[in-house]
Design an enzyme around this catalytic site. Structure first.
Site, PDB file in Angstrom:
ATOM      1  N   LYS A  22      22.829  30.324  84.010  1.00 25.53           N
ATOM      2  CA  LYS A  22      24.288  30.377  83.798  1.00 25.53           C
ATOM      3  C   LYS A  22      24.974  30.951  85.032  1.00 25.53           C
ATOM      4  O   LYS A  22      25.943  30.389  85.529  1.00 25.53           O
ATOM      5  CB  LYS A  22      24.607  31.253  82.597  1.00 25.53           C
ATOM      6  CG  LYS A  22      26.072  31.702  82.520  1.00 25.53           C
ATOM      7  CD  LYS A  22      26.372  32.627  81.369  1.00 25.53           C
ATOM      8  CE  LYS A  22      26.084  34.059  81.652  1.00 25.53           C
ATOM      9  NZ  LYS A  22      27.163  34.807  82.335  1.00 25.53           N
ATOM     10  N   ASN A  23      24.433  32.062  85.555  1.00 24.34           N
ATOM     11  CA  ASN A  23      25.130  32.786  86.620  1.00 24.34           C
ATOM     12  C   ASN A  23      25.015  32.114  87.978  1.00 24.34           C
ATOM     13  O   ASN A  23      25.641  32.550  88.936  1.00 24.34           O
ATOM     14  CB  ASN A  23      24.644  34.235  86.685  1.00 24.34           C
ATOM     15  CG  ASN A  23      25.142  35.018  85.485  1.00 24.34           C
ATOM     16  OD1 ASN A  23      25.999  34.529  84.744  1.00 24.34           O
ATOM     17  ND2 ASN A  23      24.594  36.197  85.273  1.00 24.34           N
ATOM     18  N   CYS A 116      32.607  39.787  79.481  1.00 27.80           N
ATOM     19  CA  CYS A 116      32.131  40.815  78.551  1.00 27.80           C
ATOM     20  C   CYS A 116      32.701  42.178  78.931  1.00 27.80           C
ATOM     21  O   CYS A 116      32.858  42.514  80.092  1.00 27.80           O
ATOM     22  CB  CYS A 116      30.599  40.872  78.584  1.00 27.80           C
ATOM     23  SG  CYS A 116      29.839  39.447  77.798  1.00 27.80           S
ATOM     24  N   ARG A 121      36.093  46.161  85.164  1.00 28.83           N
ATOM     25  CA  ARG A 121      35.520  45.105  86.009  1.00 28.83           C
ATOM     26  C   ARG A 121      36.563  44.715  87.050  1.00 28.83           C
ATOM     27  O   ARG A 121      37.152  43.655  87.018  1.00 28.83           O
ATOM     28  CB  ARG A 121      35.074  43.930  85.139  1.00 28.83           C
ATOM     29  CG  ARG A 121      33.998  44.377  84.160  1.00 28.83           C
ATOM     30  CD  ARG A 121      33.289  43.258  83.492  1.00 28.83           C
ATOM     31  NE  ARG A 121      32.339  42.591  84.374  1.00 28.83           N
ATOM     32  CZ  ARG A 121      31.584  41.559  83.964  1.00 28.83           C
ATOM     33  NH1 ARG A 121      31.741  41.106  82.753  1.00 28.83           N
ATOM     34  NH2 ARG A 121      30.725  40.976  84.787  1.00 28.83           N
ATOM     35  N   ASP A 306      21.347  42.874  83.653  1.00 24.58           N
ATOM     36  CA  ASP A 306      21.442  41.919  82.552  1.00 24.58           C
ATOM     37  C   ASP A 306      20.200  41.932  81.671  1.00 24.58           C
ATOM     38  O   ASP A 306      20.252  41.442  80.533  1.00 24.58           O
ATOM     39  CB  ASP A 306      21.662  40.501  83.083  1.00 24.58           C
ATOM     40  CG  ASP A 306      22.999  40.371  83.763  1.00 24.58           C
ATOM     41  OD1 ASP A 306      23.207  39.360  84.467  1.00 24.58           O
ATOM     42  OD2 ASP A 306      23.836  41.278  83.619  1.00 24.58           O
ATOM     43  N   ARG A 398      27.444  32.088  74.875  1.00 26.98           N
ATOM     44  CA  ARG A 398      27.946  32.025  76.261  1.00 26.98           C
ATOM     45  C   ARG A 398      26.800  31.938  77.262  1.00 26.98           C
ATOM     46  O   ARG A 398      26.968  31.444  78.373  1.00 26.98           O
ATOM     47  CB  ARG A 398      28.794  33.263  76.580  1.00 26.98           C
ATOM     48  CG  ARG A 398      30.091  33.329  75.807  1.00 26.98           C
ATOM     49  CD  ARG A 398      30.932  34.482  76.247  1.00 26.98           C
ATOM     50  NE  ARG A 398      31.076  34.474  77.699  1.00 26.98           N
ATOM     51  CZ  ARG A 398      31.458  35.529  78.401  1.00 26.98           C
ATOM     52  NH1 ARG A 398      31.709  36.667  77.784  1.00 26.98           N
ATOM     53  NH2 ARG A 398      31.580  35.459  79.711  1.00 26.98           N
TER      54      ARG A 398
HETATM   55  C1  EPZ Z   1      27.635  39.144  88.015  1.00 30.29           C
HETATM   56  O1  EPZ Z   1      28.819  39.794  87.581  1.00 30.29           O
HETATM   57  C2  EPZ Z   1      27.030  38.506  86.766  1.00 30.29           C
HETATM   58  N1  EPZ Z   1      27.974  37.551  86.202  1.00 30.29           N
HETATM   59  C3  EPZ Z   1      26.734  39.595  85.728  1.00 30.29           C
HETATM   60  O2  EPZ Z   1      26.076  38.961  84.624  1.00 30.29           O
HETATM   61  C4  EPZ Z   1      25.775  40.609  86.344  1.00 30.29           C
HETATM   62  O3  EPZ Z   1      25.564  41.658  85.421  1.00 30.29           O
HETATM   63  C5  EPZ Z   1      26.374  41.177  87.645  1.00 30.29           C
HETATM   64  O4  EPZ Z   1      26.699  40.092  88.543  1.00 30.29           O
HETATM   65  C6  EPZ Z   1      25.426  42.128  88.345  1.00 30.29           C
HETATM   66  O5  EPZ Z   1      24.237  41.462  88.643  1.00 30.29           O
HETATM   67  C7  EPZ Z   1      28.073  36.309  86.738  1.00 30.29           C
HETATM   68  O6  EPZ Z   1      27.394  35.988  87.698  1.00 30.29           O
HETATM   69  C8  EPZ Z   1      29.025  35.367  86.081  1.00 30.29           C
HETATM   70  P1  EPZ Z   1      29.293  42.518  90.434  1.00 30.29           P
HETATM   71  P2  EPZ Z   1      29.872  40.372  88.668  1.00 30.29           P
HETATM   72  O7  EPZ Z   1      30.508  42.094  91.154  1.00 30.29           O
HETATM   73  O8  EPZ Z   1      29.944  39.453  89.818  1.00 30.29           O
HETATM   74  C9  EPZ Z   1      31.802  46.559  90.520  1.00 30.29           C
HETATM   75  C10 EPZ Z   1      25.751  38.389  82.365  1.00 30.29           C
HETATM   76  O9  EPZ Z   1      25.414  39.049  81.375  1.00 30.29           O
HETATM   77  N2  EPZ Z   1      32.816  45.810  91.274  1.00 30.29           N
HETATM   78  O10 EPZ Z   1      27.979  42.492  91.140  1.00 30.29           O
HETATM   79  O11 EPZ Z   1      31.111  40.707  87.963  1.00 30.29           O
HETATM   80  C11 EPZ Z   1      31.708  46.104  89.066  1.00 30.29           C
HETATM   81  O12 EPZ Z   1      32.696  46.728  88.288  1.00 30.29           O
HETATM   82  C12 EPZ Z   1      26.760  38.950  83.346  1.00 30.29           C
HETATM   83  O13 EPZ Z   1      25.304  37.248  82.638  1.00 30.29           O
HETATM   84  C13 EPZ Z   1      33.921  46.480  91.783  1.00 30.29           C
HETATM   85  O14 EPZ Z   1      34.071  47.680  91.608  1.00 30.29           O
HETATM   86  O15 EPZ Z   1      29.119  41.706  89.077  1.00 30.29           O
HETATM   87  C14 EPZ Z   1      30.307  46.516  88.679  1.00 30.29           C
HETATM   88  O16 EPZ Z   1      30.304  47.877  88.317  1.00 30.29           O
HETATM   89  C15 EPZ Z   1      27.267  40.320  82.932  1.00 30.29           C
HETATM   90  N3  EPZ Z   1      34.860  45.778  92.463  1.00 30.29           N
HETATM   91  C16 EPZ Z   1      29.518  46.325  89.968  1.00 30.29           C
HETATM   92  O17 EPZ Z   1      30.489  46.271  91.032  1.00 30.29           O
HETATM   93  C17 EPZ Z   1      34.749  44.428  92.683  1.00 30.29           C
HETATM   94  O18 EPZ Z   1      35.640  43.839  93.342  1.00 30.29           O
HETATM   95  C18 EPZ Z   1      28.694  45.042  89.990  1.00 30.29           C
HETATM   96  O19 EPZ Z   1      29.589  43.980  89.823  1.00 30.29           O
HETATM   97  C19 EPZ Z   1      33.628  43.758  92.151  1.00 30.29           C
HETATM   98  C20 EPZ Z   1      32.669  44.470  91.461  1.00 30.29           C
END
Ligand code: EPZ
Length: 419
Positions: A22-23, A116, A121, A306, A398
């Site tokens: 999915k991701n 989610c 986020r 995840d 999802r």
């Molecule tokens: C991706 O989310 C995945 N989703 C998530 O999977 C996964 O948990 C996550 O990466 C970490 O591996 C998709 O790919 C659609 P991040 P993403 O940006 O991109 C903070 C699932 O269950 N952050 O790496 O949103 C954020 O708040 C989902 O399949 C900022 O602060 O994750 C988090 O604490 C859930 N500012 C951390 O970084 C930003 O601009 C990691 O977020 C961006 C992120």
């Protein structure tokens, strides 16, 4: 409102074909908007998030259709740069359309993404990177208006955290930008590598995808291609936990063990036997499960956040005390209270969860509150005595394609109830 009815304590056994990731699929679909030619994306899982991404592409004026795990996208006539709020709210990954639309059209209107509820986020890193590439962003009425009349230009972007989404957004924005973009402290997840390989297949000039430094040299246009989405490592981890929590054995076809070293290691510490091959993972949990000292979620190649909830279902029945530390999201233990309703002995304090294994879990009616937490509850129900109901199936749909059909094929007593 749909739910699952599960009668637990049946050992699972058999072969499971693994769905596409999915991701990765969601980022690749956004990338299709950059292409001035038809793209055929194979091994795309039949998930509500994938269908939501297709709706966004159609809204942008792309021709997009889904048939038998293949999405065909023709973005040649893309004529819109605005993503309606109701589509943005459907999932987190809608935010990566920002980079793709800006890359293709130099302007974009959208609102903050949904996804989610795992804690705050923010998208500050996404927006800051776009501004470094020349985009002017004005926020009004809860939405964002992004403009870059002269077209995006390359930049050196140092990420404060290896954000998966921010890395994807920058890559998507940079492939058609003027000049070179260098991303340092980039996310190195396999999904990043998949996105980079897809864009290169479409004619982009990218190197270092999957390493902390990604270099993109802008080109004039991208052509179409045919590409197959990588296997879903989190769904594979989920099915490994299904074998562990039921004391069964599963052969997960299509899994890439190279993406799952940290997860495989945890199941081996739990006293499971794991055999890996080029494109499959065999797990057997014939021996009693043992607790695992401390599992810390980390950016790749560390233990994936995840997989935290799915693995917790197995730890709930593992003899001894396990500790999990959730370092990525601030509110990713919402499944714990539901597990406790099934007899689990788990305490959480901030980032830390202390899991004392119990001899048995008892069936109960529980509620999914997010995607992976919902999967955790399904696994716990499979390993529990008696009957469970898992509500809010929409969360699970999802990320897991036909979860009840797949689990029933390896011996689970599970059915979907449409209420
Ligand atoms: C991706 O989310 C995945 N989703 C998530 O999977 C996964 O948990 C996550 O990466 C970490 O591996 C998709 O790919 C659609 P991040 P993403 O940006 O991109 C903070 C699932 O269950 N952050 O790496 O949103 C954020 O708040 C989902 O399949 C900022 O602060 O994750 C988090 O604490 C859930 N500012 C951390 O970084 C930003 O601009 C990691 O977020 C961006 C992120």
């Amino acid at each position: 409102m749909q739910k699952l009815a599960i009668r637990g304590a049946k050992r699972l056994s058999g072969e499971i074909p693994l769905q596409g990731a999915k991701n990765s699929a969601l980022a690749l679909l956004a990338g299709c908007a950059l292409c001035s030619g038809e793209v055929r994306l194979k091994n795309c899982p039949a998930l509500s998030d994938v269908f939501a991404a297709c709706r966004i592409l159609n809204k942008l004026g792309c021709k997009c259709s889904y048939h038998d795990h293949c999405v065909s996208v023709d973005a040649r006539d893309m004529n819109c740069c605005a993503v309606p709020e109701e589509l943005m709210r459907e999932m987190r990954s809608s935010i990566v359309f920002l980079g793709a639309i800006l890359g293709r059209k130099g302007e974009c209107e959208l609102s903050p993404p949904g996804g989610c509820e795992l804690g705050p986020r923010p998208i500050d890193m996404h927006l800051s990177a776009m501004e470094q590439m020349g985009v002017r962003i004005s926020e009004e009425y809860g939405g964002m208006c992004c403009e870059c009349p002269g077209g995006l230009h390359g930049a050196r972007i140092d990420l404060g955290f290896p954000s998966v989404g921010a890395t994807e957004n920058i890559m998507l924005a940079a492939v058609l930008a003027k000049g070179e973009t260098v991303i340092t402290n980039a996310a190195t997840e396999p999904e990043i590598t998949d996105l980079g390989n897809f864009l290169v297949r479409c004619g982009a000039r990218i190197r270092g995808q999957g390493t902390p430094t990604v270099v993109i040299s802008g080109v004039d246009k991208l052509h179409g291609c045919e590409y197959s989405v990588m296997p879903d490592r989190i769904v594979a981890a989920t099915f490994m936990s299904a074998a562990a929590v039921t004391g069964g054995e599963l052969d997960i076809k299509g899994a890439d063990p190279r993406h799952m070293r940290s997860v495989i290691s945890v199941f081996q510490q739990m006293n499971c036997s794991v055999f890996t091959y080029d494109d499959r993972i065999f797990i057997s949990a014939k021996k009693p499960l043992c607790a695992v000292n401390t599992i810390r979620t980390m950016p790749y190649p560390g233990f994936p956040t995840d997989a935290q909830a799915p693995v917790m279902a197995a730890l709930a029945k593992a003899a001894g005390t396990s500790v999990m530390v959730e370092n990525i999201f601030s509110n990713r233990y919402r499944h714990v209270d539901e597990l406790v309703r099934m007899g689990a002995d788990i305490k959480t304090e901030g980032k830390v969860a202390v899991i004392r294994g119990v001899k048995k879990l008892c069936g109960a009616t529980v509620r999914a509150l997010d995607l992976r937490g919902g999967a955790c509850l399904v696994l716990a129900a499979l390993g529990a005595q008696g009957e469970s109901r898992v509500e809010n199936l929409c969360y699970i749909d999802r990320g897991y394609e036909n979860i009840e059909t797949v689990l029933r094929s390896v011996g689970a007593d599970i059915k979907r109830i449409k209420s």
